[in-house]
Design a protein around this motif. Structure first.
Motif, short mmCIF file in Angstrom:
data_model
loop_
_atom_site.label_atom_id
_atom_site.label_comp_id
_atom_site.label_asym_id
_atom_site.label_seq_id
_atom_site.Cartn_x
_atom_site.Cartn_y
_atom_site.Cartn_z
N SER A 102 0.85 -1.19 0.00
CA SER A 102 0.00 0.00 0.00
C SER A 102 0.89 1.24 0.00
O SER A 102 1.91 1.29 0.67
CB SER A 102 -0.89 0.01 1.25
OG SER A 102 -1.72 -1.10 1.21
N VAL A 103 0.50 2.26 -0.78
CA VAL A 103 1.27 3.51 -0.77
C VAL A 103 0.32 4.63 -0.40
O VAL A 103 -0.90 4.53 -0.59
CB VAL A 103 1.89 3.80 -2.14
CG1 VAL A 103 3.05 2.87 -2.40
CG2 VAL A 103 0.86 3.72 -3.24
N SER A 104 0.86 5.70 0.17
CA SER A 104 -0.03 6.83 0.47
C SER A 104 0.23 7.94 -0.53
O SER A 104 1.37 8.38 -0.73
CB SER A 104 0.17 7.31 1.90
OG SER A 104 1.53 7.50 2.16
N ILE A 105 -0.85 8.31 -1.24
CA ILE A 105 -0.76 9.38 -2.23
C ILE A 105 -1.76 10.45 -1.81
O ILE A 105 -2.95 10.16 -1.58
CB ILE A 105 -1.12 8.85 -3.63
CG1 ILE A 105 -0.19 7.69 -4.00
CG2 ILE A 105 -0.99 9.96 -4.65
CD1 ILE A 105 -0.62 6.93 -5.23
N THR A 109 -4.44 6.20 1.57
CA THR A 109 -3.68 4.95 1.47
C THR A 109 -4.25 4.17 0.29
O THR A 109 -5.43 3.84 0.27
CB THR A 109 -3.85 4.11 2.74
OG1 THR A 109 -4.10 4.98 3.83
CG2 THR A 109 -2.63 3.27 2.99
N LEU A 112 -1.76 -1.26 -3.82
CA LEU A 112 -1.38 -1.44 -5.23
C LEU A 112 -1.95 -2.75 -5.78
O LEU A 112 -1.24 -3.69 -6.10
CB LEU A 112 0.14 -1.40 -5.38
CG LEU A 112 0.77 -0.02 -5.26
CD1 LEU A 112 2.24 -0.08 -5.57
CD2 LEU A 112 0.09 0.98 -6.19
N ALA A 278 9.20 5.17 2.79
CA ALA A 278 8.03 4.45 2.27
C ALA A 278 8.00 4.44 0.75
O ALA A 278 7.66 3.45 0.12
CB ALA A 278 6.76 5.06 2.83
N GLY A 279 8.40 5.58 0.14
CA GLY A 279 8.36 5.69 -1.32
C GLY A 279 9.29 4.68 -1.97
O GLY A 279 8.89 3.93 -2.85
N TRP A 280 10.55 4.64 -1.50
CA TRP A 280 11.51 3.71 -2.07
C TRP A 280 11.10 2.27 -1.83
O TRP A 280 11.29 1.41 -2.68
CB TRP A 280 12.91 3.95 -1.48
CG TRP A 280 13.59 5.07 -2.16
CD1 TRP A 280 13.89 6.28 -1.64
CD2 TRP A 280 14.02 5.08 -3.53
NE1 TRP A 280 14.48 7.06 -2.59
CE2 TRP A 280 14.58 6.35 -3.76
CE3 TRP A 280 13.98 4.15 -4.57
CZ2 TRP A 280 15.10 6.72 -4.99
CZ3 TRP A 280 14.49 4.51 -5.80
CH2 TRP A 280 15.05 5.79 -6.00
N ALA A 282 8.11 1.14 -1.72
CA ALA A 282 7.09 0.78 -2.71
C ALA A 282 7.74 0.54 -4.07
O ALA A 282 7.43 -0.45 -4.75
CB ALA A 282 6.04 1.88 -2.80
N SER A 285 9.59 -2.69 -4.16
CA SER A 285 8.66 -3.82 -4.14
C SER A 285 8.07 -4.07 -5.50
O SER A 285 8.00 -5.22 -5.96
CB SER A 285 7.54 -3.55 -3.13
OG SER A 285 8.08 -3.42 -1.86
#
Ligand code: SF4
Ligand code: SF4
Lengths: 343, 164
Positions: A102-105, A109, A112, A278-280, A282, A285
């Motif tokens: 999961s990413v936060s944009i 949340t 993906l 968190a960005g990296w 994602a 992954s």
């Protein structure tokens, strides 16, 4: 998260997934031709664009320009419907397979995965078995005996292998305790990949996926030497391309499923201990997921150009007398693991 | 009576498929990294050996005259009826020469009989294999296209002398 945000993110995700799928499918065809050439000490298509990278577009253009021939004996509505079903199944199955964490944009949340369904695995099994209809109907409606044989064979084959496939998935479900693909990926932390914990299940699932996607050594429905072209003998132009694309899309789905169920999904072993943002996390992954899927796709192609086709009775023997018992043994094995190690 | 073991019966290990599959996979993987046989044709051309039968040509001596004495044997033997010879008289030592010598390259099947039958070693097979025409008339090769200097045909003539 309000309903509009969900809707917008879903649409964006669908667009990304579908376009990536389409692109991968067309390049998979190119890749297959190149790998087959390499395996036979040839070069393969290398003329259209740099090293032939524009070949897929040339192929599609050629198929679009071809005449669409429908035989007189064919039952037209179903003859047209069959490739549509094949494509529909191929492109909708992907919805439940997670390709990243999961990413936060913008404060939301976003998982993906196109649809985070809690019975995702059932959904995949259900849809892939719909694929049998496409082939059977195509074979039946073509009004040709070779197509019919191809269709019958494939239904028999797919039904037999679906059973061992379902039972192999059973082991995974026991360990994860959920039918949600996300949860299954979560359960495979570190090197606790299901492929390592339950190698028998992994092998049976792998073999069954080969049979499900009708790839060599199990491409009995097509079997060029004996059945001309099998169920798609009477198809031409874009309808033929539909089956062709569906076959490759199914290959991608099978690889993605194997990765999700047995090879840790998008997880890079012990990535969370590296202390990345968190960005990296994602990004790495998603890349991990793509690399795993690509490796499996290569494996699919590699196997196709190495092994001869099974005979029909050997195929059925293997399905019912070997794969089915093995997948049952796997369930017992997993249950024993859970009993002993309290996993 | 002892049961004879058939050679094609598989051993248990072979029946388990997996070792055999691994063998097959490693073989193809090994081949993927071997040098390729493909020739990148228009850029890189195939140079045939002397035994190659390309398009038949007439041998031209150093002084620019053809060897052919217009006996018509090649035309007679040609199974595809591709050769047409018209003879005429000449003041030169050999007395006869072809005024017209035509090979229809759409008919020729590259059998090499013409070369074999020729008493004068005047018609030989060359190494030329690039024969593509856009019109039928272009496919009929006259003396202008057929006459080839003897130096270019050296290895074919040597080959014929040692093996014919
Ligand atoms: S090669 Fe054979 S077919 Fe061709 S011109 Fe000579 S005799 Fe005729
Ligand atoms: S090429 Fe040889 S066989 Fe043919 S006409 Fe001339 S001399 Fe005779």
């Amino acid at each position: 998260m309000n309903i509009w945000a969900v809707l917008i993110f879903s649409i964006i995700k669908i667009l990304i997934v579908v376009s990536v799928m389409l692109l991968t499918v067309s390049y998979l065809v190119y890749f297959e031709r190149r790998v087959s050439a390499w395996a036979q000490n040839r070069l393969g298509p290398n003329r259209v664009g740099w090293e032939g990278v524009l070949q897929p577009f040339a192929d599609v253009l050629k198929l679009l320009l071809k005449e669409d021939i429908v035989p007189d004996a064919a039952y037209k509505p179903i003859h047209t419907l069959a490739p549509i079903i094949a494509l529909f199944v191929a492109f909708t199955t992907y919805a439940v397979i997670p390709f990243g964490p999961s990413v936060s944009i913008f404060g939301y949340t976003v998982p993906l995965v196109v649809a985070d369904v809690n019975i995702g695995i059932l959904y995949v099994l259900a849809l892939t078995s719909l694929g049998v209809y496409a082939i059977t109907l195509a074979g039946w409606s073509s009004g040709s005996k070779y197509s019919l044989f191809g269709g019958i064979r494939s239904s028999a084959q797919m039904i037999s292998y679906e059973i061992s496939m379902g039972f192999s998935v059973g082991g995974v479900l026991l360990l994860a305790g959920s039918l949600r693909p996300e949860a299954i990926v979560e359960a495979q932390h570190g090197w606790m990949w299901n492929a390592i914990l339950q190698p028998i299940g992994f092998i049976t699932f792998l073999v069954s996926s080969f049979a499900e996607t009708n790839r060599l050594p199990f491409d009995l429905p097509e079997a060029e030497p004996e059945l001309v072209g099998g169920y798609h003998t009477e198809y031409s132009s874009m309808k033929f391309a539909g089956f062709f694309l569906a076959e490759y899309a199914n290959m991608i789905i099978a690889s993605a499923m194997i990765v999700t169920l047995y090879l840790g999904g998008w997880r890079f072993p012990y990535l969370e201990t590296f202390g990345l943002s968190a960005g990296w996390f994602a990004v790495i992954s998603v890349i991990t997921f793509c690399v795993k899927v690509a490796a499996l796709l290569f494996f699919f192609i590699w196997v196709r150009w190495s092994l001869p086709r099974f005979r029909y009775d050997q195929l059925m023997n293997l399905g019912w007398k070997v794969m089915f018992p093995l997948s049952l043994i796997n369930i017992v094995w997993v249950a024993a693991l859970i009993m002993i190690f309290k996993l | 009576m002892a049961v004879k073991k058939r050679e094609k019966d598989l051993t248990l290990l072979q029946k388990m498929y997996i070792p055999e599959i691994v063998k097959g996979l490693s073989l193809t993987m090994h081949n993927m990294f071997k040098p390729k046989f493909t020739m990148k044709y228009p850029e890189e051309k195939f140079i045939p050996p002397a035994s190659y039968r390309g398009r038949p040509v007439l041998v031209m001596e150093e002084n620019g005259e053809e060897r052919c004495v217009a006996c018509g044997l090649c035309s007679r033997v040609c199974p595809a009826l591709a050769i047409e010879v018209q003879a005429a008289e000449t003041e030169r030592e050999k007395e006869r020469y072809p005024v017209k010598f035509e090979i229809n390259m759409l008919r020729c099947i590259f059998c090499g009989f013409c070369e074999e039958v020729c008493p004068e070693e005047a018609i030989v097979m060359s190494k030329d294999y690039e024969l593509a025409f856009s019109r039928r008339e272009d496919a009929i090769y006259g003396k202008d296209k057929l006459l080839t200097p003897v130096v270019q045909l050296k290895d074919r003539i040597e080959f014929l002398r040692s093996y014919k």
